[in-house]
Design a protein around this motif. Structure first.
Motif, PDB file in Angstrom:
ATOM      1  N   CYS A  32       4.095   2.565 -10.319  1.00  0.00           N
ATOM      2  CA  CYS A  32       4.560   2.290  -8.957  1.00  0.00           C
ATOM      3  C   CYS A  32       4.240   0.831  -8.639  1.00  0.00           C
ATOM      4  O   CYS A  32       3.539   0.157  -9.392  1.00  0.00           O
ATOM      5  N   SER A  33       4.759   0.356  -7.487  1.00  0.00           N
ATOM      6  CA  SER A  33       4.627  -1.077  -7.207  1.00  0.00           C
ATOM      7  C   SER A  33       3.425  -1.390  -6.318  1.00  0.00           C
ATOM      8  O   SER A  33       3.358  -2.451  -5.709  1.00  0.00           O
ATOM      9  N   CYS A  34       2.438  -0.485  -6.258  1.00  0.00           N
ATOM     10  CA  CYS A  34       1.198  -0.799  -5.548  1.00  0.00           C
ATOM     11  C   CYS A  34       0.448  -1.895  -6.294  1.00  0.00           C
ATOM     12  O   CYS A  34       0.449  -1.911  -7.520  1.00  0.00           O
ATOM     13  N   PRO A  35      -0.221  -2.794  -5.553  1.00  0.00           N
ATOM     14  CA  PRO A  35      -0.981  -3.846  -6.231  1.00  0.00           C
ATOM     15  C   PRO A  35      -2.076  -3.274  -7.132  1.00  0.00           C
ATOM     16  O   PRO A  35      -2.729  -2.299  -6.775  1.00  0.00           O
ATOM     17  N   ASN A  43      -8.223   2.942  -0.575  1.00  0.00           N
ATOM     18  CA  ASN A  43      -6.963   3.603  -0.215  1.00  0.00           C
ATOM     19  C   ASN A  43      -5.996   2.724   0.562  1.00  0.00           C
ATOM     20  O   ASN A  43      -5.256   3.206   1.428  1.00  0.00           O
ATOM     21  N   THR A  44      -6.005   1.424   0.265  1.00  0.00           N
ATOM     22  CA  THR A  44      -4.998   0.544   0.859  1.00  0.00           C
ATOM     23  C   THR A  44      -3.887   0.242  -0.145  1.00  0.00           C
ATOM     24  O   THR A  44      -2.806  -0.182   0.243  1.00  0.00           O
ATOM     25  N   ASN A  45      -4.148   0.444  -1.447  1.00  0.00           N
ATOM     26  CA  ASN A  45      -3.123   0.228  -2.461  1.00  0.00           C
ATOM     27  C   ASN A  45      -2.611   1.574  -2.963  1.00  0.00           C
ATOM     28  O   ASN A  45      -2.788   1.931  -4.125  1.00  0.00           O
ATOM     29  N   VAL A  46      -2.011   2.318  -2.058  1.00  0.00           N
ATOM     30  CA  VAL A  46      -1.515   3.645  -2.422  1.00  0.00           C
ATOM     31  C   VAL A  46      -0.111   3.848  -1.860  1.00  0.00           C
ATOM     32  O   VAL A  46       0.256   3.256  -0.841  1.00  0.00           O
ATOM     33  N   CYS A  47       0.662   4.680  -2.567  1.00  0.00           N
ATOM     34  CA  CYS A  47       2.033   4.960  -2.156  1.00  0.00           C
ATOM     35  C   CYS A  47       2.360   6.399  -2.568  1.00  0.00           C
ATOM     36  O   CYS A  47       1.537   7.065  -3.188  1.00  0.00           O
ATOM     37  N   PRO A  48       3.538   6.876  -2.227  1.00  0.00           N
ATOM     38  CA  PRO A  48       3.866   8.275  -2.576  1.00  0.00           C
ATOM     39  C   PRO A  48       3.730   8.577  -4.068  1.00  0.00           C
ATOM     40  O   PRO A  48       3.345   9.681  -4.438  1.00  0.00           O
ATOM     41  N   LEU A  51      -0.043   8.745  -5.054  1.00  0.00           N
ATOM     42  CA  LEU A  51      -0.702   9.829  -4.320  1.00  0.00           C
ATOM     43  C   LEU A  51      -0.067  11.174  -4.655  1.00  0.00           C
ATOM     44  O   LEU A  51      -0.449  12.198  -4.118  1.00  0.00           O
ATOM     45  N   TYR A 154      -8.171   6.084  -4.044  1.00  0.00           N
ATOM     46  CA  TYR A 154      -7.100   6.109  -5.048  1.00  0.00           C
ATOM     47  C   TYR A 154      -6.512   4.725  -5.354  1.00  0.00           C
ATOM     48  O   TYR A 154      -5.447   4.639  -5.951  1.00  0.00           O
TER      49      TYR A 154
ATOM     50  N   ARG B  66      10.708  -1.303 -14.532  1.00  0.00           N
ATOM     51  CA  ARG B  66      10.840  -2.131 -13.333  1.00  0.00           C
ATOM     52  C   ARG B  66      10.036  -3.416 -13.540  1.00  0.00           C
ATOM     53  O   ARG B  66       9.128  -3.474 -14.375  1.00  0.00           O
ATOM     54  N   GLU B  69       6.476  -6.401  -9.811  1.00  0.00           N
ATOM     55  CA  GLU B  69       6.427  -7.059  -8.503  1.00  0.00           C
ATOM     56  C   GLU B  69       5.899  -6.097  -7.446  1.00  0.00           C
ATOM     57  O   GLU B  69       6.420  -5.002  -7.292  1.00  0.00           O
ATOM     58  N   PRO B  70       4.872  -6.526  -6.701  1.00  0.00           N
ATOM     59  CA  PRO B  70       4.269  -5.639  -5.702  1.00  0.00           C
ATOM     60  C   PRO B  70       5.272  -5.245  -4.607  1.00  0.00           C
ATOM     61  O   PRO B  70       6.115  -6.045  -4.203  1.00  0.00           O
ATOM     62  N   GLY B  71       5.165  -4.007  -4.170  1.00  0.00           N
ATOM     63  CA  GLY B  71       6.012  -3.514  -3.094  1.00  0.00           C
ATOM     64  C   GLY B  71       5.164  -2.986  -1.946  1.00  0.00           C
ATOM     65  O   GLY B  71       3.963  -3.242  -1.879  1.00  0.00           O
ATOM     66  N   GLU B  72       5.809  -2.246  -1.063  1.00  0.00           N
ATOM     67  CA  GLU B  72       5.128  -1.716   0.118  1.00  0.00           C
ATOM     68  C   GLU B  72       4.162  -0.602  -0.246  1.00  0.00           C
ATOM     69  O   GLU B  72       4.467   0.253  -1.071  1.00  0.00           O
ATOM     70  N   CYS B  73       3.012  -0.601   0.397  1.00  0.00           N
ATOM     71  CA  CYS B  73       2.106   0.537   0.285  1.00  0.00           C
ATOM     72  C   CYS B  73       2.160   1.318   1.587  1.00  0.00           C
ATOM     73  O   CYS B  73       2.709   0.853   2.576  1.00  0.00           O
ATOM     74  N   LEU B  74       1.569   2.499   1.570  1.00  0.00           N
ATOM     75  CA  LEU B  74       1.498   3.299   2.792  1.00  0.00           C
ATOM     76  C   LEU B  74       0.348   2.805   3.656  1.00  0.00           C
ATOM     77  O   LEU B  74      -0.610   2.220   3.155  1.00  0.00           O
ATOM     78  N   ARG B  76      -2.976   3.233   5.508  1.00  0.00           N
ATOM     79  CA  ARG B  76      -4.079   4.136   5.196  1.00  0.00           C
ATOM     80  C   ARG B  76      -4.279   5.217   6.268  1.00  0.00           C
ATOM     81  O   ARG B  76      -4.518   6.374   5.943  1.00  0.00           O
ATOM     82  N   GLY B  89     -12.584   5.690   5.262  1.00  0.00           N
ATOM     83  CA  GLY B  89     -11.357   5.260   4.593  1.00  0.00           C
ATOM     84  C   GLY B  89     -11.094   5.974   3.287  1.00  0.00           C
ATOM     85  O   GLY B  89     -10.203   5.590   2.534  1.00  0.00           O
ATOM     86  N   PHE B  91     -10.792   9.842   1.005  1.00  0.00           N
ATOM     87  CA  PHE B  91     -10.576  11.282   1.073  1.00  0.00           C
ATOM     88  C   PHE B  91     -11.919  11.969   0.859  1.00  0.00           C
ATOM     89  O   PHE B  91     -12.668  11.595  -0.057  1.00  0.00           O
TER      90      PHE B  91
END
Ligand SMILES: [Zn+2]
Lengths: 495, 101
Positions: A32-35, A43-48, A51, A154, B66, B69-74, B76, B89, B91
């Motif tokens: 995935c494209s998380c840093p 848990n700031t570099n997380v995505c669907p 996770l 994560y 791919r 290149e970094p993309g959007e994260c969710l 927190r 912060g 789980f």
């Protein structure tokens, strides 16, 4: 059981294989494209995808593949078409409840690594997989055994890992250490990983068995997981070799199990064994397609590989022998120099040394400054422009800066990550003192310290240090120590 | 009770791997049901595939990658709001029984 780790293994030979995990130096995670970034807020570099939210799909990171191939080529592996598998297990460090790894078709198969001491260690495979999240155990002593709950971050889940598995070709803790150090140097040289054990970007598991010396059979092995420093690696192996030898000597048999190394006691202990052997139910990852690294891609990567550590070490060593330097330094001095050169190459700082030598600095001086000063701040030193660094050492070599001044200028350059050494020296007020003013200062200091001067003249050479200190104080460090000593000696001989 | 394709011991093993705590009655029921699933899937085996090339995937595509290149994260807060519990912060999960595999 009491184990004498010093001589308890006499008559037995260890058989050691290593599994090294290193995080690949990509900008983003493997699927995935998380840093991919160490030390960020949890848990700031997380995505669907990382996770494991429903409906998300992994897409392979091209750069991770290229870096893995670089390592494979550096280890003389066969880079081949490969597949990804799911390794199923239940543990909160992976939200998917499986880790995507490679199983029967790894990207890099076979290969070898030559230790500086001459032993060739076979490489079984080097495959891609994803890292897990980080757990922090809370309550009790903070260890897993008496924790009341755990916290999970994560950010690391999904970071690309390369797992490099060696053949059981290693025969001593020292060789194991050498293997890890050399592998680390190769990973850094290939630009594939920072490979820092202290940051967890390189982790070592060992498989170890012992057998009667001279035997060719393989005995039952134990695995020791997650050794996080070279020192721990050596200590854990020393303990475990002695322990297993003792088991055999007393007529027992070694149980195949995973053991944990306790840093505090220096012992290994059995982890509570699971009720069944691992059954990861590997199956091919249906969400990822086959990876087929074409010959063209592999050739292009091979062409872009820089010189590997062994070659770079011998090139630097040749600078010393061709200069006829260090002969008569004895084996001890040569060994220390070898270690310094190996350390620079391992950390990728040898380019600084070469820039200085190319500028006309003696190899000894360039090595001393680079190994002592630059290497004490590796990250900043790696960002330095080698050419500017070379010019700084040339200024010292030419007597324009004293040793103290060079260190001060270098410190500024490391702080700023760049800079023109001449401009920084000027800004710091490090103007060259002419021989005339140094000599004048020496004379003044001699005149006002008559008692010490008499002792120096009657043969107490160590007082030279006193006079250097006085002159440095008077000139605020601008005088060149060597010039001061020369003037002291001249004054003494003409007294 | 024991089917042709799966034994009650195998079913118990799978349940243990899945961390499922099943009773004896449930195990017997699930073994039968799994047997039926395997039998259904087993129909595929009856197809004559002697002239078909083995394949790992339904699609012949390969090398789908791919750029790095970094993309959007969710966010927190959004992420942790969905968790049963969180702290600092992170789980929060119940006590873990054993080391990571
Ligand atoms: Zn992600």
């Amino acid at each position: 059981m009491a184990v004498d780790a010093s001589g308890g293994s006499v008559g037995y030979e260890p058989v050691i294989g290593l599994e090294v995990h290193c995080e690949l130096a990509t900008a983003t995670k493997l699927f995935c494209s998380c840093p991919n970034s160490f030390g960020d807020e949890p848990n700031t570099n997380v995505c669907p995808v990382c996770l494991a939210l429903p409906g998300s799909l992994p897409v392979l990171n091209e750069r991770a593949v290229d870096l893995a191939i670089r390592v494979g080529l550096a280890l003389h592996s066969d880079v081949r078409q490969c597949t990804f598998h799911r390794k199923n297990y239940f543990y909160p460090d992976m939200p998917k409840d499986y880790q995507i790894s490679q199983y029967d078709e790894p990207l890099n198969a076979g290969g070898w690594l030559d230790l500086p001491s001459g032993t060739r260690v076979g490489v079984t495979r080097a495959h891609l997989e994803e890292d897990t999240g980080k757990t922090v155990h809370m309550g009790g002593t903070g260890r897993i055994h008496d924790a009341t709950f755990s916290l999970v971050d994560y950010n690391r889940a999904g970071v690309p890992l390369l797992e490099i598995v060696s053949e059981p070709d290693i025969r001593s803790p020292q060789e194991a250490r050498e293997y890890v150090a050399e592998l680390r140097a190769i990973l850094v040289a290939a630009g594939a990983s920072k490979a820092r054990m202290e940051e967890g970007s390189m982790r070592v598991d060992v498989n170890i068995s012992v057998r009667p010396a001279g035997s060719a059979s393989l005995a039952t092995r134990c695995e020791i997981k997650n050794l996080n420093s070279l020192r721990s690696l050596v200590r854990a192996l020393e303990y475990e070799i002695a322990r297993q030898a003792e088991v055999y000597r007393s007529g027992g048999s070694v149980v195949q199990e995973t053991r944990h190394f306790d840093e505090d006691t220096g012992r290994t202990a059995s982890l509570r064994s699971k009720e069944e052997a691992h059954d990861y139910r590997y199956f091919e990852e249906p969400d990822l397609l086959r990876l087929v690294p074409g010959q063209e891609r592999v050739d292009a990567i091979a062409a872009g590989l820089p010189a590997m550590p062994a070659q770079r070490r011998s090139e630097i060593a040749a600078l010393f022998s061709s200069a006829g330097a260090g002969t008569g330094g004895g084996a001890g001095a040569g060994g220390a120099r070898e270690d310094q050169i190996a350390g620079l190459v391992e950390n990728g700082l040898d380019g600084l040394l070469l820039a200085a030598v190319n500028g006309g600095v003696s190899p000894e001086k360039a090595l001393a400054r680079t190994a002592n000063e630059a290497a004490s701040r590796i990250d900043e030193a790696l960002a330095l422009d080698p050419e500017s660094y070379g010019r700084l050492l040339v200024m010292e070599e030419a007597g324009k800066l004293t040793a103290t001044q060079v260190k001060a200028v270098l410190s500024e350059m490391l702080d700023e990550g760049r800079g023109d050494p001449a401009a920084i020296a000027k800004r710091l007020g490090f103007e060259t003192m002419g021989a005339g003013s140094i000599n004048a200062s020496v004379e003044e200091v001699v005149a006002s310290n008559a008692a010490e001067w008499d002792r120096y003249c009657s043969g107490e050479d160590k007082l030279a240090q006193f006079f250097i200190g006085q002159v440095m104080k008077a000139t605020r460090g601008k005088a060149d120590g060597k010039a001061v000593v020369a003037e002291l000696q001249r004054l003494r001989s003409t007294r | 009770m024991t089917g042709e394709r799966i034994t009650i011991e195998q079913a118990a093993h799978v349940a243990r791997l899945a961390r499922l705590d099943v009773t004896g009655d449930e195990l017997a029921l699930y073994t039968m049901q799994l047997e039926a699933v395997l039998e259904y899937a087993g129909q595929v085996a009856a197809v004559d595939t002697s002239s078909v090339q083995p394949t790992a995937h339904a699609t012949p595509a390969e090398n789908v990658m791919r750029k790095d290149e970094p993309g959007e994260c969710l966010e927190r807060d959004d992420v942790l709001r969905e968790a049963p519990e969180s702290m600092d912060g992170m789980f929060l999960v119940p006590r873990i029984l054993g080391e990571a595999p």
